[in-house]
Write an enzyme that holds these catalytic residues in place. Sequence first.
Site, short mmCIF file in Angstrom:
data_model
loop_
_atom_site.label_atom_id
_atom_site.label_comp_id
_atom_site.label_asym_id
_atom_site.label_seq_id
_atom_site.Cartn_x
_atom_site.Cartn_y
_atom_site.Cartn_z
N CYS C 33 0.82 -1.21 0.13
CA CYS C 33 0.12 0.08 -0.05
C CYS C 33 0.96 1.16 0.03
O CYS C 33 0.37 2.19 -0.13
CB CYS C 33 -0.89 -0.09 1.18
SG CYS C 33 -0.68 1.39 2.38
N CYS C 102 -4.58 6.33 3.77
CA CYS C 102 -3.53 5.40 3.50
C CYS C 102 -2.23 5.89 4.38
O CYS C 102 -1.55 5.03 4.99
CB CYS C 102 -3.03 5.41 2.18
SG CYS C 102 -1.63 4.59 1.69
S1 FES Z 1 2.53 6.48 0.63
FE1 FES Z 1 0.58 5.73 0.70
S2 FES Z 1 -0.48 7.78 0.84
FE2 FES Z 1 1.49 7.85 1.71
#
Ligand code: FES
Lengths: 385, 385, 122
Positions: C33, C102
């Site tokens: 991710c 994320c």
């Molecule tokens: S690297 Fe996944 S949004 Fe920051």
Amino acid sequence: MKSIYMDHSATTPVDKQVFEAMVPYFTEIYGNAASVHSQGRQASRAVELAREQVAALIGASPEEIIFTSGGTEADNQAIIAYMLANRSKGRHIITSAIEHHAVLHCCDWLARQGFEITVLPVNPLGVVEPATLSKALRPDTALVSIMHANNEVGTLEPIAELAAIAHEAGAVFHTDAVQTVGKIPVDVRELGVDLLSASAHKLYGPKGVGCLYSNKKVGITGFVHGGGQENGKRAGTTNVPGIVGFGKAAELAGQNLPVRAAKLTELGQRLIKGLLKEIPHTRLNGHPTERLPGSVSVSFDYVEGESILLMLDSYGIMASSGSACTSGSTDPSHVLLALGIPVESAHGSLRLTMGKDNTDADVDRVLEVLPTIIKKLRAMSPLGH
Amino acid sequence: MKSIYMDHSATTPVDKQVFEAMVPYFTEIYGNAASVHSQGRQASRAVELAREQVAALIGASPEEIIFTSGGTEADNQAIIAYMLANRSKGRHIITSAIEHHAVLHCCDWLARQGFEITVLPVNPLGVVEPATLSKALRPDTALVSIMHANNEVGTLEPIAELAAIAHEAGAVFHTDAVQTVGKIPVDVRELGVDLLSASAHKLYGPKGVGCLYSNKKVGITGFVHGGGQENGKRAGTTNVPGIVGFGKAAELAGQNLPVRAAKLTELGQRLIKGLLKEIPHTRLNGHPTERLPGSVSVSFDYVEGESILLMLDSYGIMASSGSACTSGSTDPSHVLLALGIPVESAHGSLRLTMGKDNTDADVDRVLEVLPTIIKKLRAMSPLGH
Amino acid sequence: MYSEKVMDHFENPRNVGEIADADGVGLVGNPTCGDIMKIYLKIDNDVITDIKFKTFGCGAAIATSSMVTEMAKGKTLDEALRLSNQSVAEALDGLPPQKMHCSNLAADALHAAIDNYREKQK
Ligand code: FES
Ligand SMILES: Cc1ncc(COP(=O)(O)O)c(C=O)c1O
Ligand SMILES: Cc1ncc(COP(=O)(O)O)c(C=O)c1O
Ligand code: FES
């Protein structure tokens, strides 16, 4: 601090001469090119001159050029308008895994309308191998769309060979040449393509204008419907200053191409060699030699691309990580994954794309700054050694 | 000879202030608005400011504005993308006989894909009567598209009333407001529309940029597919200078609207009265009062439009006959025919559309020159008395 | 795109590093991710006396890691557990919407380190 722009594959500054050529068409010769009065006739003459300039750059006839709002729209017209208008010729399209989203998302959209798409893999250098295309062609393949050079890793594709294979099987061939037109020699007859997309803002022309080359055989239909502009092939009031700028940019690109390409090839090779030497755990993405002049894509293990970009930016160096179009996203680049690069390395990718104004000193500066940045980020990283 | 431009419904010159606002975005702040580096961030901030300026002009929220390549593309997105994505809601569209080709040709295209189109007639003044719409609505009507003001005859349509009727029947309402935004007050909430198209070059902004207003209820999808620009609703590298120009043009239009509209209404009425008085066998096309300020459409019996235009042009007066977009064609205007104007008169139609820089002296000059021209042409004509 | 505070914590991250004899270590995220955060704690009498981080990720990931270490230092474990990803983002004057899920894992990493410490105490 002098800033160093190395993101020319995302977009380029408008050349001063191009801008000067455009200026009169905003406030003085502002007529609608479809108008019969003198304002309109002057506008229309300027557009036809630009059509000749763009045609000349790619070895086409002026009447084979349809001006569009950019490379993306040209891709949409080549793929969506062509397939919808030629259902009887087949419902199968072949493209590659490393195409720009402007091609891939058109194919996705067509798939939802009942068309069938084959997405060809590429080899680890990013090349679509002719044998792969041969195997994928079917009697109902109507269209093959393979890009001329990839925007992320810079690999050049063997278009002439691929187009010949597609034609043998009776399919029409489109190439997205947005990254090559103006940077390397592009000749539609030598390539043997039926449809070709280009975009002005990649060759020091303005944003919001591009073209679709379409030969007579294809009989392309309109994608944007409305007035009868562009010979009925693209509706909407003609973007006169934009098209004039595209024409001038094409003219200048043609004049300067050999010198610029040689210089950029040299700068690019020096940058690649320097980075691989100075920074451990670094790999070059794409083909070592069959690549866009001045385009460098590398992956650094254990670090993430956006943080490299932000640190470079604080030194005044502007680059990108994967495609600029998708930099709002957190998915690793579909292109790097298609080359077989592991997800973690794809996250640590950096694209440095040089242009006509970059110098040897710029390369030196990047080679001075980047090793420090990678060291700093690696010191912060929980991964690796 | 001073030239007099009276073709503002075809296009307008870019305002000097608009041009000044655009200039830096060609050669200095040239970044791709999707790039994370400082060039990209500056470009993106400029685009978001423009989005606020355009939204403010039409009473929308910035996130309801999708920048497109013009009014034509906005119409295509509102009609084609909406219908293709909402097949389950119905396959029936209602539009009017006097729409711009950007709407009509989208409907024609959809008809070829199996959709059903009802084209509403208009009354002799060019008005879509609400009762006509009520009768045409069906349970499977997904979309109603009626223009805010007609580009040829200038008649204003009762959009608020029409939108309310469409909504009662569960249909989404689109209006092509390309001719009204910036010229008369346009407020999407007061009009109650779901989708609205506008184009910068009609309000002293640049060609090649427009927008689609789309409220949340509609959930419009993309028409041009590719990168994730415009929140995934319009792919293609953002036309930063064009959008900045549109924003500035919208800001200026908002500031100057009341004064300009009052002035143009007065000039228009004087020109209409003068022409009807000075030239026999002349009729006004469209509504006498419910019309676009400064827009005049008249038909002269026994003469042909293009020859009027060319003679006017030799006096430095620039006008049009029917829609500029179709002036390459020889068909009489579909709009004039829809108003019940006989084919012969439709051929003898003239459109004079004034703008912010036209003066009383310009009106005087037209009133001085045009009667002579018509007399000269009539003396040549085998028709009439 | 990023606030000045985010850029400050990105360019001058606080408390980067490892603690060799950490009392608790937390690891969240995964390389696919794009964000991985590791937090090391030194704990004395239920109070966080030292904290360090290592992060692989974008500007937002590095800034939130740095911020959470500043916020947690000197707090009791119960107080530290009340820090949320949301409060870290707020302390940075917000994050771009596409970065909210994320990269905004720093409080999770802190909580994981505290859990690891409490596991070991049992
Ligand atoms: S690297 Fe996944 S949004 Fe920051
Ligand atoms: C390979 C390729 N195709 C298509 C496009 C889209 O072109 P445009 O930005 O003119 O829409 C780009 C650049 O964004 C590109 O690099
Ligand atoms: C009513 C109307 N709709 C649509 C258009 C098309 O807009 P554009 O020229 O921006 O494509 C025009 C003008 O050409 C128009 O007058
Ligand atoms: S009027 Fe001359 S083309 Fe018909």
